[in-house]
Design a protein around this motif. Structure first.
Motif, PDB file in Angstrom:
ATOM      1  N   SER A   2       0.839  -1.203   0.000  1.00 32.45           N
ATOM      2  CA  SER A   2       0.000   0.000   0.000  1.00 32.45           C
ATOM      3  C   SER A   2       0.871   1.249   0.000  1.00 32.45           C
ATOM      4  CB  SER A   2      -0.924   0.002   1.214  1.00 32.45           C
ATOM      5  OG  SER A   2      -0.173   0.058   2.398  1.00 32.45           O
ATOM      6  N   VAL A   3       0.219   2.351  -0.279  1.00 36.36           N
ATOM      7  CA  VAL A   3       0.854   3.670  -0.244  1.00 36.36           C
ATOM      8  C   VAL A   3       0.324   4.381   0.990  1.00 36.36           C
ATOM      9  CG1 VAL A   3       1.022   5.877  -1.444  1.00 36.36           C
ATOM     10  CG2 VAL A   3       1.050   3.757  -2.745  1.00 36.36           C
ATOM     11  N   GLN A   4       1.218   5.039   1.735  1.00 37.16           N
ATOM     12  CA  GLN A   4       0.783   5.733   2.939  1.00 37.16           C
ATOM     13  C   GLN A   4       0.722   7.238   2.699  1.00 37.16           C
ATOM     14  OE1 GLN A   4       3.108   4.491   6.299  1.00 37.16           O
ATOM     15  NE2 GLN A   4       2.148   2.487   6.322  1.00 37.16           N
ATOM     16  N   LEU A   5      -0.330   7.839   3.254  1.00 32.65           N
ATOM     17  CA  LEU A   5      -0.550   9.276   3.143  1.00 32.65           C
ATOM     18  C   LEU A   5      -0.605   9.873   4.538  1.00 32.65           C
ATOM     19  CD1 LEU A   5      -3.511   9.193   0.590  1.00 32.65           C
ATOM     20  CD2 LEU A   5      -1.093   9.470   0.066  1.00 32.65           C
ATOM     21  N   ALA A   6       0.126  10.957   4.750  1.00 29.43           N
ATOM     22  CA  ALA A   6       0.026  11.722   5.996  1.00 29.43           C
ATOM     23  C   ALA A   6      -0.899  12.900   5.693  1.00 29.43           C
ATOM     24  CB  ALA A   6       1.384  12.205   6.458  1.00 29.43           C
ATOM     25  N   ILE A   7      -2.015  12.953   6.387  1.00 36.89           N
ATOM     26  CA  ILE A   7      -3.020  13.984   6.124  1.00 36.89           C
ATOM     27  C   ILE A   7      -3.130  14.880   7.351  1.00 36.89           C
ATOM     28  CG2 ILE A   7      -5.434  14.421   5.555  1.00 36.89           C
ATOM     29  CD1 ILE A   7      -5.479  11.707   4.138  1.00 36.89           C
ATOM     30  N   THR A   8      -2.912  16.165   7.138  1.00 34.00           N
ATOM     31  CA  THR A   8      -3.036  17.157   8.213  1.00 34.00           C
ATOM     32  C   THR A   8      -4.470  17.660   8.225  1.00 34.00           C
ATOM     33  OG1 THR A   8      -0.737  17.809   7.862  1.00 34.00           O
ATOM     34  CG2 THR A   8      -2.110  19.298   9.165  1.00 34.00           C
ATOM     35  N   LEU A   9      -5.113  17.524   9.376  1.00 30.95           N
ATOM     36  CA  LEU A   9      -6.513  17.902   9.522  1.00 30.95           C
ATOM     37  C   LEU A   9      -6.668  19.135  10.394  1.00 30.95           C
ATOM     38  CD1 LEU A   9      -7.930  14.332  10.306  1.00 30.95           C
ATOM     39  CD2 LEU A   9      -7.949  15.513   8.108  1.00 30.95           C
ATOM     40  N   SER A  10      -7.712  19.905  10.125  1.00 29.68           N
ATOM     41  CA  SER A  10      -8.043  21.022  11.008  1.00 29.68           C
ATOM     42  C   SER A  10      -8.585  20.440  12.306  1.00 29.68           C
ATOM     43  CB  SER A  10      -9.083  21.929  10.345  1.00 29.68           C
ATOM     44  OG  SER A  10     -10.329  21.264  10.288  1.00 29.68           O
ATOM     45  N   PRO A  11      -8.582  21.223  13.391  1.00 28.74           N
ATOM     46  CA  PRO A  11      -9.067  20.708  14.679  1.00 28.74           C
ATOM     47  C   PRO A  11     -10.518  20.206  14.628  1.00 28.74           C
ATOM     48  CG  PRO A  11      -7.868  22.740  15.015  1.00 28.74           C
ATOM     49  CD  PRO A  11      -8.012  22.563  13.518  1.00 28.74           C
ATOM     50  N   ALA A  12     -11.332  20.752  13.731  1.00 32.95           N
ATOM     51  CA  ALA A  12     -12.742  20.360  13.655  1.00 32.95           C
ATOM     52  C   ALA A  12     -12.967  19.086  12.842  1.00 32.95           C
ATOM     53  CB  ALA A  12     -13.547  21.499  13.042  1.00 32.95           C
ATOM     54  N   ALA A  13     -11.975  18.647  12.086  1.00 37.15           N
ATOM     55  CA  ALA A  13     -12.125  17.478  11.221  1.00 37.15           C
ATOM     56  C   ALA A  13     -11.812  16.196  11.990  1.00 37.15           C
ATOM     57  CB  ALA A  13     -11.203  17.606  10.020  1.00 37.15           C
ATOM     58  N   SER A  14     -12.310  15.069  11.466  1.00 43.88           N
ATOM     59  CA  SER A  14     -12.025  13.789  12.115  1.00 43.88           C
ATOM     60  C   SER A  14     -11.569  12.766  11.081  1.00 43.88           C
ATOM     61  CB  SER A  14     -13.257  13.265  12.849  1.00 43.88           C
ATOM     62  OG  SER A  14     -14.215  12.809  11.933  1.00 43.88           O
ATOM     63  N   SER A  15     -10.737  11.838  11.541  1.00 43.84           N
ATOM     64  CA  SER A  15     -10.242  10.797  10.650  1.00 43.84           C
ATOM     65  C   SER A  15     -11.365   9.858  10.233  1.00 43.84           C
ATOM     66  CB  SER A  15      -9.115  10.026  11.322  1.00 43.84           C
ATOM     67  OG  SER A  15      -9.554   9.480  12.536  1.00 43.84           O
ATOM     68  N   SER A  16     -12.350   9.659  11.088  1.00 46.27           N
ATOM     69  CA  SER A  16     -13.447   8.752  10.746  1.00 46.27           C
ATOM     70  C   SER A  16     -14.294   9.297   9.597  1.00 46.27           C
ATOM     71  CB  SER A  16     -14.317   8.470  11.962  1.00 46.27           C
ATOM     72  OG  SER A  16     -14.899   9.654  12.448  1.00 46.27           O
ATOM     73  N   SER A  17     -14.454  10.612   9.528  1.00 49.08           N
ATOM     74  CA  SER A  17     -15.226  11.165   8.408  1.00 49.08           C
ATOM     75  C   SER A  17     -14.485  10.969   7.089  1.00 49.08           C
ATOM     76  CB  SER A  17     -15.543  12.642   8.636  1.00 49.08           C
ATOM     77  OG  SER A  17     -14.369  13.420   8.613  1.00 49.08           O
ATOM     78  N   LEU A  18     -13.151  11.018   7.122  1.00 43.88           N
ATOM     79  CA  LEU A  18     -12.382  10.774   5.903  1.00 43.88           C
ATOM     80  C   LEU A  18     -12.551   9.340   5.420  1.00 43.88           C
ATOM     81  CD1 LEU A  18      -8.908  12.532   6.146  1.00 43.88           C
ATOM     82  CD2 LEU A  18     -10.734  12.955   4.541  1.00 43.88           C
ATOM     83  N   THR A  19     -12.482   8.379   6.320  1.00 41.04           N
ATOM     84  CA  THR A  19     -12.622   6.978   5.907  1.00 41.04           C
ATOM     85  C   THR A  19     -14.060   6.664   5.487  1.00 41.04           C
ATOM     86  OG1 THR A  19     -12.851   6.296   8.209  1.00 41.04           O
ATOM     87  CG2 THR A  19     -10.673   6.084   7.225  1.00 41.04           C
ATOM     88  N   ASN A  20     -15.032   7.326   6.084  1.00 43.25           N
ATOM     89  CA  ASN A  20     -16.428   7.115   5.677  1.00 43.25           C
ATOM     90  C   ASN A  20     -16.686   7.660   4.280  1.00 43.25           C
ATOM     91  OD1 ASN A  20     -17.046   5.906   8.102  1.00 43.25           O
ATOM     92  ND2 ASN A  20     -17.849   7.765   9.029  1.00 43.25           N
ATOM     93  N   ASN A  21     -16.093   8.799   3.952  1.00 38.67           N
ATOM     94  CA  ASN A  21     -16.307   9.439   2.653  1.00 38.67           C
ATOM     95  C   ASN A  21     -15.416   8.871   1.561  1.00 38.67           C
ATOM     96  OD1 ASN A  21     -18.153  11.107   3.900  1.00 38.67           O
ATOM     97  ND2 ASN A  21     -16.707  12.781   4.193  1.00 38.67           N
ATOM     98  N   ASN A  22     -14.360   8.169   1.938  1.00 44.14           N
ATOM     99  CA  ASN A  22     -13.388   7.657   0.972  1.00 44.14           C
ATOM    100  C   ASN A  22     -13.098   6.195   1.295  1.00 44.14           C
ATOM    101  OD1 ASN A  22     -12.564  10.333  -0.366  1.00 44.14           O
ATOM    102  ND2 ASN A  22     -12.377  10.753   1.809  1.00 44.14           N
ATOM    103  N   PRO A  23     -13.873   5.275   0.726  1.00 49.15           N
ATOM    104  CA  PRO A  23     -13.754   3.861   1.094  1.00 49.15           C
ATOM    105  C   PRO A  23     -12.404   3.224   0.747  1.00 49.15           C
ATOM    106  CG  PRO A  23     -15.234   4.137  -0.769  1.00 49.15           C
ATOM    107  CD  PRO A  23     -14.904   5.503  -0.266  1.00 49.15           C
ATOM    108  N   PHE A  24     -11.613   3.871  -0.087  1.00 46.63           N
ATOM    109  CA  PHE A  24     -10.291   3.333  -0.435  1.00 46.63           C
ATOM    110  C   PHE A  24      -9.264   3.599   0.651  1.00 46.63           C
ATOM    111  CE2 PHE A  24     -11.032   7.430  -2.475  1.00 46.63           C
ATOM    112  CZ  PHE A  24     -10.037   8.198  -1.906  1.00 46.63           C
ATOM    113  N   LEU A  25      -9.590   4.438   1.635  1.00 47.28           N
ATOM    114  CA  LEU A  25      -8.655   4.774   2.718  1.00 47.28           C
ATOM    115  C   LEU A  25      -8.785   3.809   3.887  1.00 47.28           C
ATOM    116  CD1 LEU A  25      -8.850   8.648   3.244  1.00 47.28           C
ATOM    117  CD2 LEU A  25      -7.012   7.348   2.208  1.00 47.28           C
ATOM    118  N   THR A  26      -7.647   3.447   4.457  1.00 44.81           N
ATOM    119  CA  THR A  26      -7.605   2.680   5.700  1.00 44.81           C
ATOM    120  C   THR A  26      -6.832   3.510   6.718  1.00 44.81           C
ATOM    121  OG1 THR A  26      -7.596   0.588   4.488  1.00 44.81           O
ATOM    122  CG2 THR A  26      -6.860   0.534   6.780  1.00 44.81           C
ATOM    123  N   TYR A  27      -7.448   3.724   7.868  1.00 41.21           N
ATOM    124  CA  TYR A  27      -6.806   4.525   8.916  1.00 41.21           C
ATOM    125  C   TYR A  27      -5.713   3.714   9.590  1.00 41.21           C
ATOM    126  CZ  TYR A  27      -6.237   7.364  13.099  1.00 41.21           C
ATOM    127  OH  TYR A  27      -5.721   8.131  14.107  1.00 41.21           O
TER     128      TYR A  27
END
Length: 83
Positions: A2-27
């Motif tokens: 796999s390819v790893q991505l480091a994603i910088t999020l704003s304080p209001a964002a959550s990692s779970s919303s990213l994985t819910n909206n993007n099924p190809f991502l694994t946290y």
């Protein structure tokens, strides 16, 4: 593989919303003590065929400040017998 991505999020964002909206991502997890930087993985086959679309989609997500593709390189082994 796999390819790893480091994603910088704003304080209001959550990692779970990213994985819910993007099924190809694994946290994978947080980068050490940096609460705003999270690591995700994308299957290499998906990455190879959809790289630009994935980056565009992630960068347009609300709360995503930055997306960095992690590259891993082997370090040269030092000569153990230097005098």
């Amino acid at each position: 593989m796999s390819v790893q991505l480091a994603i910088t999020l704003s304080p209001a964002a959550s990692s779970s919303s990213l994985t819910n909206n993007n099924p190809f991502l694994t946290y994978i997890g947080q980068v050490r003590k940096l609460a705003d930087v999270q690591v995700f993985s994308v299957p290499k086959g998906t990455w190879d065929t959809q790289r630009d679309a994935i980056l565009t989609r992630l960068q347009s997500e609300e709360g995503v400040l930055r997306v960095d593709v992690q590259t891993f390189e082997r370090r040269a082994k030092r000569d153990e017998y230097l005098y």
